[in-house]
Design a protein around this motif. Structure first.
Motif, PDB file in Angstrom:
ATOM      1  N   GLU A 115       6.919  18.889 -17.358  1.00  0.00           N
ATOM      2  CA  GLU A 115       6.468  19.874 -17.621  1.00  0.00           C
ATOM      3  C   GLU A 115       6.927  21.344 -17.490  1.00  0.00           C
ATOM      4  O   GLU A 115       6.836  22.179 -18.279  1.00  0.00           O
ATOM      5  CB  GLU A 115       4.729  19.929 -17.186  1.00  0.00           C
ATOM      6  N   ARG A 116       7.540  21.852 -16.409  1.00  0.00           N
ATOM      7  CA  ARG A 116       8.062  22.883 -16.301  1.00  0.00           C
ATOM      8  C   ARG A 116       9.216  22.441 -16.716  1.00  0.00           C
ATOM      9  O   ARG A 116      10.658  23.504 -16.558  1.00  0.00           O
ATOM     10  CB  ARG A 116       8.275  22.970 -14.506  1.00  0.00           C
ATOM     11  N   GLY A 117       9.976  21.939 -17.298  1.00  0.00           N
ATOM     12  CA  GLY A 117      11.373  21.931 -17.845  1.00  0.00           C
ATOM     13  C   GLY A 117      12.510  21.517 -16.548  1.00  0.00           C
ATOM     14  O   GLY A 117      13.291  21.772 -16.879  1.00  0.00           O
ATOM     15  N   GLU A 118      11.773  20.737 -15.294  1.00  0.00           N
ATOM     16  CA  GLU A 118      12.669  20.533 -14.438  1.00  0.00           C
ATOM     17  C   GLU A 118      12.880  18.698 -14.914  1.00  0.00           C
ATOM     18  O   GLU A 118      12.719  18.640 -15.207  1.00  0.00           O
ATOM     19  CB  GLU A 118      12.777  20.498 -13.162  1.00  0.00           C
ATOM     20  N   PHE A 119      14.054  18.791 -13.087  1.00  0.00           N
ATOM     21  CA  PHE A 119      14.608  16.989 -13.152  1.00  0.00           C
ATOM     22  C   PHE A 119      15.401  17.003 -12.393  1.00  0.00           C
ATOM     23  O   PHE A 119      15.593  17.511 -11.658  1.00  0.00           O
ATOM     24  CB  PHE A 119      15.669  16.546 -14.125  1.00  0.00           C
ATOM     25  N   TYR A 120      13.972  15.928 -11.261  1.00  0.00           N
ATOM     26  CA  TYR A 120      14.282  15.535 -10.081  1.00  0.00           C
ATOM     27  C   TYR A 120      15.110  14.219 -10.025  1.00  0.00           C
ATOM     28  O   TYR A 120      13.968  13.252 -10.347  1.00  0.00           O
ATOM     29  CB  TYR A 120      13.032  15.623  -9.025  1.00  0.00           C
TER      30      TYR A 120
ATOM     31  N   ILE B  70       0.792  -1.004   0.106  1.00  0.00           N
ATOM     32  CA  ILE B  70      -0.313  -0.511  -0.016  1.00  0.00           C
ATOM     33  C   ILE B  70       0.681   1.087  -0.127  1.00  0.00           C
ATOM     34  O   ILE B  70       0.579   2.584  -0.185  1.00  0.00           O
ATOM     35  CB  ILE B  70      -1.063  -0.235   0.641  1.00  0.00           C
ATOM     36  N   LEU B  71       2.380   1.326   0.657  1.00  0.00           N
ATOM     37  CA  LEU B  71       2.286   2.054   1.190  1.00  0.00           C
ATOM     38  C   LEU B  71       3.341   2.153  -0.533  1.00  0.00           C
ATOM     39  O   LEU B  71       3.903   3.827  -1.341  1.00  0.00           O
ATOM     40  CB  LEU B  71       3.636   2.165   2.152  1.00  0.00           C
ATOM     41  N   VAL B  72       3.872   1.363  -0.924  1.00  0.00           N
ATOM     42  CA  VAL B  72       3.998   1.770  -2.243  1.00  0.00           C
ATOM     43  C   VAL B  72       4.008   1.893  -3.896  1.00  0.00           C
ATOM     44  O   VAL B  72       3.825   3.092  -4.517  1.00  0.00           O
ATOM     45  CB  VAL B  72       4.946   0.042  -3.181  1.00  0.00           C
ATOM     46  N   LEU B  73       2.054   1.873  -4.118  1.00  0.00           N
ATOM     47  CA  LEU B  73       1.336   2.896  -4.274  1.00  0.00           C
ATOM     48  C   LEU B  73       1.459   3.986  -4.285  1.00  0.00           C
ATOM     49  O   LEU B  73       0.928   4.278  -4.953  1.00  0.00           O
ATOM     50  CB  LEU B  73      -0.008   1.876  -3.893  1.00  0.00           C
ATOM     51  N   VAL B  74       0.580   4.425  -3.004  1.00  0.00           N
ATOM     52  CA  VAL B  74       0.845   5.878  -2.727  1.00  0.00           C
ATOM     53  C   VAL B  74       1.888   6.422  -2.893  1.00  0.00           C
ATOM     54  O   VAL B  74       1.976   7.542  -3.722  1.00  0.00           O
ATOM     55  CB  VAL B  74       0.540   6.065  -0.839  1.00  0.00           C
ATOM     56  N   TYR B  75       3.184   6.121  -2.638  1.00  0.00           N
ATOM     57  CA  TYR B  75       4.738   6.595  -3.094  1.00  0.00           C
ATOM     58  C   TYR B  75       4.326   6.665  -5.058  1.00  0.00           C
ATOM     59  O   TYR B  75       4.962   8.170  -5.432  1.00  0.00           O
ATOM     60  CB  TYR B  75       6.126   5.877  -2.465  1.00  0.00           C
ATOM     61  N   SER B  76       4.232   5.465  -5.640  1.00  0.00           N
ATOM     62  CA  SER B  76       4.773   5.737  -7.016  1.00  0.00           C
ATOM     63  C   SER B  76       3.231   5.932  -7.020  1.00  0.00           C
ATOM     64  O   SER B  76       4.114   7.590  -8.115  1.00  0.00           O
ATOM     65  CB  SER B  76       4.172   4.404  -7.597  1.00  0.00           C
ATOM     66  N   SER B  77       2.820   7.220  -6.858  1.00  0.00           N
ATOM     67  CA  SER B  77       1.375   7.628  -7.508  1.00  0.00           C
ATOM     68  C   SER B  77       2.049   9.302  -7.369  1.00  0.00           C
ATOM     69  O   SER B  77       1.669  10.149  -8.495  1.00  0.00           O
ATOM     70  CB  SER B  77      -0.093   7.740  -6.340  1.00  0.00           C
ATOM     71  N   MET B  78       2.317   9.486  -6.323  1.00  0.00           N
ATOM     72  CA  MET B  78       2.967  10.625  -5.628  1.00  0.00           C
ATOM     73  C   MET B  78       3.957  11.015  -6.726  1.00  0.00           C
ATOM     74  O   MET B  78       4.212  12.521  -7.203  1.00  0.00           O
ATOM     75  CB  MET B  78       2.863  11.234  -4.246  1.00  0.00           C
ATOM     76  N   ARG B  79       5.038   9.934  -6.712  1.00  0.00           N
ATOM     77  CA  ARG B  79       5.995  10.761  -7.252  1.00  0.00           C
ATOM     78  C   ARG B  79       5.602  10.518  -9.129  1.00  0.00           C
ATOM     79  O   ARG B  79       6.631  11.144  -9.348  1.00  0.00           O
ATOM     80  CB  ARG B  79       7.335   9.130  -7.820  1.00  0.00           C
ATOM     81  N   TYR B  80       4.952   9.860  -9.255  1.00  0.00           N
ATOM     82  CA  TYR B  80       4.357  10.413 -11.051  1.00  0.00           C
ATOM     83  C   TYR B  80       3.771  11.685 -11.266  1.00  0.00           C
ATOM     84  O   TYR B  80       4.196  11.560 -12.320  1.00  0.00           O
ATOM     85  CB  TYR B  80       3.688   8.552 -11.542  1.00  0.00           C
ATOM     86  N   HIS B  81       3.406  12.164 -10.403  1.00  0.00           N
ATOM     87  CA  HIS B  81       2.600  13.246 -10.057  1.00  0.00           C
ATOM     88  C   HIS B  81       3.837  14.340 -10.251  1.00  0.00           C
ATOM     89  O   HIS B  81       3.806  14.924 -11.162  1.00  0.00           O
ATOM     90  CB  HIS B  81       1.719  13.806  -9.422  1.00  0.00           C
TER      91      HIS B  81
END
Length: 149
Positions: free
Chosen positions: A112-117, A94-105
């Motif tokens: 879209e801003r031309g940045e990279f983290y 469940i934690l990986v699922l929540v984290y992956s959704s946050m990371r994707y967005h």
């Protein structure tokens, strides 16, 4: 029903049916907010598709953890250790699922801003989960050995 491809004089061309289906599906996806159109300049499409593939890999990992946890619980539902380990894997999934959704967005908006983290938190999270399981597995094996003697 029209064919998707028409062949005239040995040459393939798309039928009008194909174009109508494509336009209708695009309109449906953009109209409902499931998709949007962006300019494909530079590596925009490649970067966003890579982000989607990464998200799907995280999703696969989460589903694997959830499935493994449920399998452990189903195999020995009367053993408290099996219930604890199974619940641990379900929670990790469940934690990986929540984290992956946050990371994707987050990555999508950064692109879209031309940045990279550079993302390091997710790898650390997986390492802690696997390391914790390794410690639990060694403890369980020790327990089984002591019980057998």
């Amino acid at each position: 029903m029209e064919p998707l491809l028409d062949v005239e004089n040995g040459e393939k061309k798309r039928s009008q049916f194909h174009d109508r289906v494509k336009e209708g599906s695009t309109a449906m996806l953009t109209g409902t907010g499931f998709a949007r159109s962006v300019k494909n300049t530079g590596s925009t499409a490649r970067d966003h598709l890579a982000n989607e593939r990464t998200n799907l890999a995280w999703l696969r990992t989460a589903l694997g953890m959830l499935g493994f946890g449920i399998a452990i619980i189903k195999l020995d539902s009367h053993n408290m250790l099996a219930l604890a380990v199974g619940a641990y894997f379900v929670m990790c999934g469940i934690l990986v699922l929540v984290y992956s959704s946050m990371r994707y967005h987050n990555v999508m908006h950064a692109l879209e801003r031309g940045e990279f983290y550079i993302e390091t938190g997710g790898m650390f999270m997986i390492q802690v989960a696997v390391g914790s399981f390794a410690i639990l597995a060694v403890g369980w094996l020790g327990y089984q050995l002591c019980k057998a003697l």
